[in-house]
Design a protein around this motif. Structure first.
Motif, PDB file in Angstrom:
ATOM      1  N   ASN A  90       8.626 -15.497  18.485  1.00  0.00           N
ATOM      2  CA  ASN A  90       9.639 -14.448  18.324  1.00  0.00           C
ATOM      3  C   ASN A  90       9.796 -14.080  16.850  1.00  0.00           C
ATOM      4  O   ASN A  90      10.213 -14.910  16.042  1.00  0.00           O
ATOM      5  N   LEU A  91       9.478 -12.820  16.520  1.00  0.00           N
ATOM      6  CA  LEU A  91       9.510 -12.389  15.123  1.00  0.00           C
ATOM      7  C   LEU A  91      10.934 -12.371  14.581  1.00  0.00           C
ATOM      8  O   LEU A  91      11.144 -12.334  13.379  1.00  0.00           O
ATOM      9  N   LYS A  92      11.895 -12.368  15.496  1.00  0.00           N
ATOM     10  CA  LYS A  92      13.286 -12.457  15.055  1.00  0.00           C
ATOM     11  C   LYS A  92      13.992 -13.542  15.869  1.00  0.00           C
ATOM     12  O   LYS A  92      13.904 -13.545  17.098  1.00  0.00           O
ATOM     13  N   ALA A 304       1.843 -10.073  11.008  1.00  0.00           N
ATOM     14  CA  ALA A 304       0.710 -10.401  10.131  1.00  0.00           C
ATOM     15  C   ALA A 304       0.806 -11.857   9.658  1.00  0.00           C
ATOM     16  O   ALA A 304      -0.199 -12.572   9.563  1.00  0.00           O
ATOM     17  N   TYR A 305       2.040 -12.298   9.377  1.00  0.00           N
ATOM     18  CA  TYR A 305       2.262 -13.687   8.953  1.00  0.00           C
ATOM     19  C   TYR A 305       1.835 -14.651  10.062  1.00  0.00           C
ATOM     20  O   TYR A 305       1.130 -15.636   9.827  1.00  0.00           O
ATOM     21  N   GLN A 311      -5.021 -17.685  12.609  1.00  0.00           N
ATOM     22  CA  GLN A 311      -6.416 -17.710  12.171  1.00  0.00           C
ATOM     23  C   GLN A 311      -6.802 -19.028  11.518  1.00  0.00           C
ATOM     24  O   GLN A 311      -7.957 -19.429  11.559  1.00  0.00           O
ATOM     25  N   HIS A 312      -5.838 -19.657  10.902  1.00  0.00           N
ATOM     26  CA  HIS A 312      -6.146 -20.893  10.175  1.00  0.00           C
ATOM     27  C   HIS A 312      -5.741 -22.153  10.926  1.00  0.00           C
ATOM     28  O   HIS A 312      -5.681 -23.231  10.352  1.00  0.00           O
ATOM     29  N   LEU A 313      -5.464 -21.995  12.210  1.00  0.00           N
ATOM     30  CA  LEU A 313      -5.077 -23.158  13.014  1.00  0.00           C
ATOM     31  C   LEU A 313      -6.282 -24.089  13.203  1.00  0.00           C
ATOM     32  O   LEU A 313      -7.412 -23.626  13.286  1.00  0.00           O
ATOM     33  N   VAL A 314      -6.018 -25.391  13.293  1.00  0.00           N
ATOM     34  CA  VAL A 314      -7.118 -26.330  13.552  1.00  0.00           C
ATOM     35  C   VAL A 314      -7.632 -26.131  14.977  1.00  0.00           C
ATOM     36  O   VAL A 314      -6.963 -25.527  15.807  1.00  0.00           O
TER      37      VAL A 314
END
Ligand code: ADP
Ligand code: MG
Length: 494
Positions: A90-92, A304-305, A311-314
């Motif tokens: 949830n972005l908020k 985007a955050y 993208q950088h998750l293990v």
């Protein structure tokens, strides 16, 4: 929350009562301490085992006029955990005050998230030992503050308060009531712990209190209406979760079969007696008077955050398992053992790289893990390194040593260390593949057992006995395949 029953009743999991079958329904609320240097709303340290009240800032002590400031690292960790649980982010979200009085809660309220948590619905996949695949829904994950600790055993007439934990960030991860047995509950907790440890968002140390479970248990007639649940608070080991559920389900069934009804209540698990005890009933339940914390703005971040964190998750345990099966041809069972900890998966890959992966898995699991287990050692302190184990696998694969000699070699490397290839060379452990040498022994054994050799023509199963005799005579160094082939030819078994 509206409850949807996602499971088909399974007779294997029913509990037999005096009046018929019962089904257990379980939902869990897990508190997981966020791995971060500082607390959720203050810069105080989160390190474990310090002197009482050594890690307390003015915010944690709730001094008048202090303002909470959100720790971005905790937010990042919560989002990463949500991604690991395949959950909606949830972005908020909103921080609320949960009001209650307790001596170890100086604010008089806990800052938590109520209606708008940072993470919404997700899913955890379980691979049960019998091969069954179970999906357990995650209802939500929210961030909240931990409380301090009251110490009642330090002074004859006084209680003390230690605020070191006060304000430490917790993730509360709430499951749907999709769990149907004590085994599934244990598998759920184990899997959740593995995911958190892979992500590095919680260390999963249950004995230090960094992960604890509230276990909601009810019983019903198979497939029937959900029953009234009891919540067993703060269970701090996976084994205890299993025991608490078994006990609690039987207790509830006993009451229902005697014509009674279940009171919704909070219970405690007594690990010494192996039973649950009432703590407080629903009537005594608090009205927490939740409202948005006026000291904190709603928590907002961009997609985007989130995408960048994704993208950088293990590589997650489920993905790693699927890859181990596809890439190395492992069984689901072996893959499960190897991926249980990221460190053991990494160790296996180091041994398997460029080698026979199944043989490597066999040596990692059966020889090394088996031995570490027996000695009560962790992989991190293993006397045999991945390079050494790989060296042993190479010697077996290359035909330099037999599997049996390899076990002796493993023992030497375990207790003395050293390069396996050098040890084999220096101690004359090489397998004899020289057919002339093997033939001499085979002939001796056959000559000494002519009657048995005659019988073996009719009973080919006796070949194994002959192979054993030759291996023994060669002190385990003869190549077993060559021995077997030669015996077959000489006895006339082809
Ligand atoms: P609360 O916030 O009052 O504790 P929730 O409805 O959020 O209640 O549920 C808390 C936990 O109880 C969840 O993990 C949920 O899956 C579980 N739960 C809800 N109903 C049942 C039930 N009938 N039997 C067992 N567990 C249940
Ligand atoms: Mg609850």
């Amino acid at each position: 929350m509206t409850i949807v029953d996602t499971r088909t009743p399974d007779p294997k999991k029913f509990i037999k009562g005096a009046t018929g079958d019962w089904e257990i329904v379980i939902g869990m609320e897990v508190h997981a301490q966020v791995t971060s240097e500082a607390k959720l709303f203050s810069g105080a340290s989160t390190s474990f085992g310090n002197d009482p009240n050594a890690n307390v800032s003015l915010v944690d002590a709730a001094m008048p006029g202090m303002l909470p400031v959100i720790n971005e690292e905790c937010v990042r960790q919560a989002i990463r955990t949500g991604l690991g649980l395949k959950a909606e982010i949830n972005l908020k979200s909103v921080f609320d005050r949960k009001n209650y009085f307790y001596p170890d809660l100086p604010q008089g309220y806990q800052i938590s998230q109520f209606k708008q948590p940072i993470v919404g619905e997700g899913i955890i996949y379980l691979d049960m030992k019998d091969g069954e695949k179970v999906e357990v829904g995650v209802e939500r994950l929210h961030l909240e503050q931990d409380a301090g600790k009251s110490l009642h055993d330090q002074h004859p007439t006084m209680s003390f308060v230690d605020l070191n934990r006060s304000g430490v960030a917790l993730m509360e991860i709430v499951s749907k009531p999709d769990i149907r047995s004590a085994d599934e509950a244990k598998a759920y907790l184990t899997k959740l712990r593995t995911i958190l440890r892979y992500l590095g968002t919680c260390d999963g140390n249950m004995d230090q209190g960094s992960m604890r479970a509230d276990v909601n248990v009810s019983v019903r007639r198979p497939g029937g209406e959900f029953g009234t649940r009891c919540e067993i608070k703060n269970v701090n080991s996976i084994r205890f979760v299993g025991q608490a559920i078994e006990y609690e389900a039987r207790r509830q069934i006993g009451i229902l079969e005697d014509g009674g009804q279940i009171d919704q209540e909070t219970r405690l698990f007594d690990a010494v007696k192996g039973e649950t005890r009432s703590m407080r009933s629903k009537e005594e339940a608090h009205d927490y008077r939740y409202f948005p914390d006026p000291d904190l703005l709603p928590l907002e971040f961009t997609q985007a955050y989130v995408d960048d964190l994704a993208q950088h998750l293990v590589e997650l345990p489920d993905d790693k398992k699927a890859r181990f099966i596809a890439e190395y041809g492992l069984t689901s069972y072996d893959a499960d053992i190897l991926i249980a900890e990221k460190s053991s998966a990494d160790f296996f890959e180091e041994v398997a790289k460029g080698r026979d992966a199944k043989l490597a898995a066999n040596w990692v699991i059966n020889e090394l893990f088996g031995r570490l287990n027996k000695e009560g050692l962790e992989l991190e302190t293993s006397p045999v390194s991945a390079a050494q184990l790989g060296g042993i696998v190479d010697l077996i694969k290359g035909g330099t040593i037999s599997g049996k000699i390899a076990k002796d070699l493993f023992e030497i490397v375990w207790s003395e260390g050293g390069d396996p290839a050098v040890i084999v060379e220096e101690r004359g452990m090489k397998q004899v593949t020289d057919l002339g040498a093997i033939e001499t022994i085979v002939d001796e054994i056959l000559a000494a057992n002519q009657d048995k050799a005659e019988q073996a023509k009719e009973k080919p199963g006796m070949l194994g006995w002959f192979v054993g005799q030759v291996m023994k005579a060669s002190k385990g160094k003869a190549n077993p395949q060559a021995v077997s082939d030669m015996l077959k030819a000489k006895i006339g078994l082809d």
